[in-house]
Design an enzyme around this catalytic site. Structure first.
Site, PDB file in Angstrom:
ATOM      1  N   ARG A  33       0.850  -1.189   0.000  1.00 41.39           N
ATOM      2  CA  ARG A  33       0.000   0.000   0.000  1.00 41.39           C
ATOM      3  C   ARG A  33       0.889   1.243   0.000  1.00 41.39           C
ATOM      4  NH1 ARG A  33      -3.263  -2.979  -1.588  1.00 41.39           N
ATOM      5  NH2 ARG A  33      -5.094  -3.776  -0.507  1.00 41.39           N
ATOM      6  N   GLU A  62      -2.943   7.831  -4.663  1.00 40.87           N
ATOM      7  CA  GLU A  62      -2.987   7.014  -5.865  1.00 40.87           C
ATOM      8  C   GLU A  62      -4.183   7.452  -6.694  1.00 40.87           C
ATOM      9  OE1 GLU A  62      -1.486   2.624  -6.326  1.00 40.87           O
ATOM     10  OE2 GLU A  62      -3.485   2.648  -5.445  1.00 40.87           O
ATOM     11  N   HIS A  81      -1.261  -0.499 -10.135  1.00 42.73           N
ATOM     12  CA  HIS A  81      -1.551  -1.454  -9.059  1.00 42.73           C
ATOM     13  C   HIS A  81      -2.692  -2.365  -9.488  1.00 42.73           C
ATOM     14  CE1 HIS A  81      -1.653  -3.098  -5.075  1.00 42.73           C
ATOM     15  NE2 HIS A  81      -2.886  -2.694  -4.868  1.00 42.73           N
TER      16      HIS A  81
END
Length: 121
Positions: A33, A62, A81
């Site tokens: 993360r 993000e 991701h």
């Protein structure tokens, strides 16, 4: 390499002290993360040569803003991701799995894929 759950105890575990302890040839790899990394400290470590580079599958925030310095570093690799391919992810969310968990719930059996909100994962 960071591959751990984001909890209050693991937030910003990759900080200036960690980067100072790393070898100049070492790379930070984060597949967990974005909140695990102090990105300002990471950028300073890259600029001063304290570490060799970083491979980031996640950032905080993000997506990383277009003007963030990490985008300009030639020693940073930022990837999207995406943890699962469709072949891996779809069965986890498919009707068959939901039906199995409903059946388990009714029978009082342990469910598959439980998330522990207190632990953070």
């Amino acid at each position: 390499m960071l591959a751990l759950a984001l909890t209050p105890e693991t937030e910003r575990v990759a900080d200036a002290a960690l980067f100072e302890a790393m070898r100049p040839s070492a790379w930070l790899v984060n597949v967990a993360r974005g909140g695990h990394v102090d990105h300002d400290a990471l950028l300073r470590a890259l600029e001063t040569g304290s570490i060799g580079g970083a491979a980031l599958d996640v950032t905080d925030p993000e997506p990383l803003p277009d003007d963030h310095g990490l985008w300009r570093s030639d020693r940073v690799l930022i990837t999207p991701h995406v943890g699962n391919t469709p072949e891996m992810g779809v069965p986890l969310l498919a009707k068959k799995r939901v039906e199995a968990n409903v059946r388990r719930f009714v029978l009082g059996d342990p469910l598959h894929g439980i998330v522990d909100a207190v632990a953070g994962y």
